[in-house]
Design an enzyme around this catalytic site. Structure first.
Site, PDB file in Angstrom:
ATOM      1  CD  GLU A   1      -2.866  -0.301  -0.319  1.00  0.00           C
ATOM      2  OE1 GLU A   1      -3.143  -1.126  -0.993  1.00  0.00           O
ATOM      3  OE2 GLU A   1      -2.975   0.823  -0.732  1.00  0.00           O
TER       4      GLU A   1
HETATM    5  C1  LIG Z   1       2.380  -9.496  -0.105  1.00  0.00           C
HETATM    6  C2  LIG Z   1       2.398  -8.389  -0.869  1.00  0.00           C
HETATM    7  C3  LIG Z   1       0.901  -8.137  -1.331  1.00  0.00           C
HETATM    8  C4  LIG Z   1       0.744  -7.220  -2.235  1.00  0.00           C
HETATM    9  N1  LIG Z   1      -0.449  -6.789  -2.576  1.00  0.00           N
HETATM   10  C5  LIG Z   1      -0.733  -5.929  -3.695  1.00  0.00           C
HETATM   11  C6  LIG Z   1      -1.860  -5.807  -4.257  1.00  0.00           C
HETATM   12  O1  LIG Z   1      -2.993  -6.488  -3.703  1.00  0.00           O
HETATM   13  N2  LIG Z   1      -2.033  -5.125  -5.432  1.00  0.00           N
HETATM   14  C7  LIG Z   1      -1.176  -4.190  -5.824  1.00  0.00           C
HETATM   15  O2  LIG Z   1      -1.084  -3.696  -6.955  1.00  0.00           O
HETATM   16  N3  LIG Z   1       0.075  -4.466  -5.321  1.00  0.00           N
HETATM   17  C8  LIG Z   1       0.336  -5.390  -4.178  1.00  0.00           C
HETATM   18  N4  LIG Z   1       1.488  -5.315  -3.704  1.00  0.00           N
HETATM   19  C9  LIG Z   1       2.653  -4.647  -4.117  1.00  0.00           C
HETATM   20  C10 LIG Z   1       3.087  -3.628  -3.268  1.00  0.00           C
HETATM   21  O3  LIG Z   1       2.307  -2.446  -3.031  1.00  0.00           O
HETATM   22  C11 LIG Z   1       4.623  -3.165  -3.708  1.00  0.00           C
HETATM   23  O4  LIG Z   1       5.444  -4.326  -3.358  1.00  0.00           O
HETATM   24  C12 LIG Z   1       5.034  -1.818  -3.137  1.00  0.00           C
HETATM   25  O5  LIG Z   1       4.193  -0.853  -3.542  1.00  0.00           O
HETATM   26  C13 LIG Z   1       6.453  -1.450  -3.395  1.00  0.00           C
HETATM   27  O6  LIG Z   1       6.818  -1.784  -4.613  1.00  0.00           O
HETATM   28  P1  LIG Z   1       8.039  -2.748  -5.068  1.00  0.00           P
HETATM   29  O7  LIG Z   1       8.161  -3.928  -4.431  1.00  0.00           O
HETATM   30  O8  LIG Z   1       8.183  -2.556  -6.587  1.00  0.00           O
HETATM   31  O9  LIG Z   1       9.466  -1.945  -4.132  1.00  0.00           O
HETATM   32  P2  LIG Z   1      10.187  -1.030  -5.005  1.00  0.00           P
HETATM   33  O10 LIG Z   1       9.240   0.243  -5.553  1.00  0.00           O
HETATM   34  O11 LIG Z   1      11.110  -1.259  -5.917  1.00  0.00           O
HETATM   35  O12 LIG Z   1      10.779  -0.117  -3.686  1.00  0.00           O
HETATM   36  C14 LIG Z   1      12.034  -0.791  -3.169  1.00  0.00           C
HETATM   37  C15 LIG Z   1      12.660   0.275  -2.125  1.00  0.00           C
HETATM   38  O13 LIG Z   1      13.034   1.493  -2.609  1.00  0.00           O
HETATM   39  C16 LIG Z   1      12.448   2.520  -2.082  1.00  0.00           C
HETATM   40  N5  LIG Z   1      11.797   3.599  -3.007  1.00  0.00           N
HETATM   41  C17 LIG Z   1      11.253   3.325  -4.322  1.00  0.00           C
HETATM   42  N6  LIG Z   1      11.125   4.365  -4.882  1.00  0.00           N
HETATM   43  C18 LIG Z   1      11.344   5.577  -4.098  1.00  0.00           C
HETATM   44  C19 LIG Z   1      11.430   6.937  -4.187  1.00  0.00           C
HETATM   45  N7  LIG Z   1      10.867   7.571  -5.267  1.00  0.00           N
HETATM   46  N8  LIG Z   1      11.890   7.564  -3.036  1.00  0.00           N
HETATM   47  C20 LIG Z   1      12.458   6.890  -2.034  1.00  0.00           C
HETATM   48  N9  LIG Z   1      12.493   5.707  -2.083  1.00  0.00           N
HETATM   49  C21 LIG Z   1      11.854   4.758  -2.978  1.00  0.00           C
HETATM   50  C22 LIG Z   1      10.877   1.990  -1.471  1.00  0.00           C
HETATM   51  O14 LIG Z   1      10.445   2.546  -0.154  1.00  0.00           O
HETATM   52  C23 LIG Z   1      11.635   0.604  -0.984  1.00  0.00           C
HETATM   53  O15 LIG Z   1      12.207   0.575   0.261  1.00  0.00           O
HETATM   54  C24 LIG Z   1       1.663  -6.355  -2.584  1.00  0.00           C
HETATM   55  C25 LIG Z   1       2.850  -6.607  -2.292  1.00  0.00           C
HETATM   56  C26 LIG Z   1       3.263  -7.774  -1.320  1.00  0.00           C
HETATM   57  C27 LIG Z   1       4.819  -8.241  -1.315  1.00  0.00           C
END
Ligand SMILES: Cc1cc2nc3c(=O)[nH]c(=O)nc-3n(C[C@H](O)[C@H](O)[C@H](O)COP(=O)(O)OP(=O)(O)OC[C@H]3O[C@@H](n4cnc5c(N)ncnc54)[C@H](O)[C@@H]3O)c2cc1C
Length: 594
Positions: free
Chosen positions: A442
């Site tokens: 989220e």
């Molecule tokens: C169990 C689980 C359930 C989920 N359920 C859903 C769902 O129902 N629907 C859905 O659409 N998604 C879902 N997600 C996805 C979830 O919302 C994303 O994993 C989350 O938004 C982070 O994206 P990412 O994993 O690509 O991490 P990344 O975006 O790659 O982030 C990696 C790290 O970099 C940091 N970061 C990234 N960009 C920036 C920035 N601009 N400035 C500062 N820091 C930054 C982040 O804070 C994090 O610490 C789910 C994920 C999991 C693991």
């Protein structure tokens, strides 16, 4: 493995003396939700979630949901039966509008019901959370035909909703998504693409699943501006409005996760068979991101709630263990026998820290939820605007502060158990594993902090945050008459001052255009803000408890004052320890090459 007993006294106290349930129940259409009626309903809800959902928490963790050979997801033993009880008893739509078959309770009360579900069984509760979000999104942005066809079944829980944003290349940066939506002559769309991490993306609990999917029309601009939202049902509706033909979407795999094993986290492929998944536009083209925010904002409060829920469950679990585990003699005591560990000061400190943080988080959650009711029902435009601003400001703090603290409380719960916490059989480890996702999904907590600093603090040129800080200062006057609260009051005054200074410092960086320094301090600032908000609301609790409201037991009230004082005197002072990190700027972070 232990059960879960909702602490109705703390819940009702927080609703009535901190979050203003009485005021909420005077709003148009909510007059039936007076505190006494709400108390009776919550007692019933507590019984349901502790007796039906909590016992499935462990089996859900051990078995997990699995993808069967036929491509369908199977939930753990007992989940189907429990879900059918959940919908037949009316809990699924308890706070949703009566016109769609819901119970019409305040959102505030719905939040408490959901908190109980999450405390009983966090992984299972996610199915309900996303369905509620889908109802809200369709109600606000769907066409009349769409509402008539889908909302009632979502409200009564016969169908479920999901939220599809994430793709392999589009996580925090949702604007990078590539799923394509091609318009057809009949006005429908065909979707092609892959979504990952979709919570409860498939299951065997409901007859149909409505996926709300973000996708891009072929000539849409890049980034978030070019995104549209589509309703993509698992089964297309036949001429009677019942689930008919299977849509062109399938679950490709399930993720293997650290926790929430019962919640199937799906990779879903749309349009794999070639013709494309049939989707219906929700709202207008290229308004998808804005419309999805309706769902996401609710879900952010819902995820923040997971911090409260895990804190509560881990606390109850640790408390039970600490009363039973005998180890070590009391230092300085004459008796030679070993004592239950709850008698050792360090263990008592851990337990009181868990109790105190959890009650502070609960207060913030309920105060925020009450604003949701004022936003939708307050009589005056002025009050609705205030509610909208408060919700906007507090949502990232509820999401991030509560989930970070929730993980820490689950970890303390493991610590109370000693080695028995690190091994799986006591169940303490499950709470820690389950809790860890909440700061990530989220919108990661880092993204929440950025939202707070770049978008929320500047609202109304600082007037919104200034209003909250002003109200915190007003609380100090209510504490003046009580000797017992003198130290708490002093600490609260210092903490509010520190928060005001951090806010001013960040505001100045934004005005100067030194965005990197503001962003470098965003996460510690959010933490500072959360701790101080907790202090403010625990002060309100302490004053109310000293006033001895007759509907609560004196022993509960005495404990409430002690718990609030512990927060104010021993946890709240950590807020100002964050100031150097808030004001540290970006230079030091940039000076390391990594
Ligand atoms: C169990 C689980 C359930 C989920 N359920 C859903 C769902 O129902 N629907 C859905 O659409 N998604 C879902 N997600 C996805 C979830 O919302 C994303 O994993 C989350 O938004 C982070 O994206 P990412 O994993 O690509 O991490 P990344 O975006 O790659 O982030 C990696 C790290 O970099 C940091 N970061 C990234 N960009 C920036 C920035 N601009 N400035 C500062 N820091 C930054 C982040 O804070 C994090 O610490 C789910 C994920 C999991 C693991």
């Amino acid at each position: 493995m232990s059960g879960y007993q909702p602490r109705l006294d703390d819940i009702m106290f927080t609703l009535t003396h901190v979050a203003g349930l009485e005021e909420v129940s005077k709003l148009e259409g909510l007059q039936h939700a007076d505190p006494e009626t709400v108390g009776t309903i919550l007692e019933e809800a507590g019984r349901f979630f502790s007796e039906v959902m909590a016992p499935l928490n462990e089996v859900g963790d051990q078995q997990g949901s699995v993808l069967a050979e036929d491509g369908a997801v199977k939930t753990p033993d007992g989940f189907r039966e429990a879900y059918s009880k959940y919908i037949s008893s009316g809990w699924a739509g308890a706070h949703l509008p009566e016109k769609w078959g819901g119970g019409g309770l305040p959102y505030l009360v719905g939040v408490v019901i959901e908190e109980m579900f999450k405390t009983a069984n966090m992984a299972f509760s996610l199915a309900a959370m996303l369905t509620h979000g889908a109802v809200e999104a369709l109600e606000r942005h769907g066409s009349e035909e769409m509402k008539a066809s889908y909302i009632e079944k979502l409200v009564n829980g016969e169908w479920a909703g999901t939220m599809n944003l994430t793709e392999p290349e589009a996580g925090s940066d949702v604007g990078a998504l590539r799923t394509k939506a091609v318009k057809q002559d009949d006005g429908t769309y065909r979707l092609f693409g892959t979504k990952i991490f979709i919570t409860w993306g498939d299951q065997d609990l409901t007859e149909n699943i409505l996926h709300l999917v973000l996708a891009r029309t072929p000539d849409a601009p890049a980034g978030t501006r070019g995104i549209s939202m589509f309703l993509v049902p698992k089964y297309l509706l036949d001429e009677h409005g019942e689930p008919g033909e299977r849509n062109d979407l399938k679950v490709v795999s399930l993720e293997h996760k650290l926790g929430i094993h019962a919640s199937p986290t799906c990779v879903i492929s749309y349009g794999d068979a070639g013709q494309g998944a049939v989707g219906y536009l929700v709202g207008d083209e290229q308004e998808g991101m804005r419309n999805m925010f309706t769902m996401m904002n609710m879900a952010r409060v819902g995820v923040g709630m997971e911090g409260v829920a895990i804190g509560e469950r881990a606390y109850q679990h640790a408390l039970r263990f600490a009363r039973e585990r005998v180890q070590g003699r009391l230092v300085g005591a004459k008796a030679r026998e070993s004592v239950p560990i709850i008698e050792h000061p360090d263990v008592r400190r851990m337990l009181l820290t868990m109790k105190s943080y959890t009650e502070a988080m609960r207060s913030l959650l309920y105060v925020t939820a009450a604003e949701g009711d004022h936003l939708s029902r307050a009589e005056t435009e002025e009050r609705r605007e205030l509610a909208s601003d408060r919700l906007a400001l507090l949502t990232p703090i509820v999401k991030a502060w509560c989930t970070d603290v929730g993980v820490e409380m689950a970890s303390l719960g493991v610590q109370v158990h000693g080695g028995m916490g690190y091994v799986e059989e006591t169940g303490a480890a499950q709470f820690l594993r389950d809790s860890r996702i909440a700061p990530i999904y989220e919108g990661t907590n880092g993204i929440q902090a950025i939202d707070l600093v770049l978008r929320k603090v500047p609202m109304g040129n600082g007037a919104v945050v200034g209003g909250v800080i002003g109200e915190m200062n007003d609380e100090l006057a209510t504490m003046e008459d009580y000797e017992d609260l003198a130290l708490f009051r002093e600490e609260l005054a210092t903490a509010i001052q520190g928060l005001a200074e951090s806010t001013t410092w960040l505001g100045e960086r934004l005005v100067e255009g030194d965005i990197q320094s503001a962003l470098a301090g965003a996460t510690p600032y959010l933490r500072q803000f959360g701790i101080v908000l907790g202090g403010w609301l625990m002060a309100r609790s302490a004053v109310a408890a000293i006033g001895a409201p007759p509907e609560f037991e004196p022993s509960f009230l005495a404990e409430k004052v002690a718990t609030a004082r512990f927060y104010g005197e021993q946890l709240l002072p950590t807020a100002n320890g964050l100031v150097p990190a808030v004001k540290g700027g970006a230079a030091l972070l940039d000076s390391v090459t990594f």
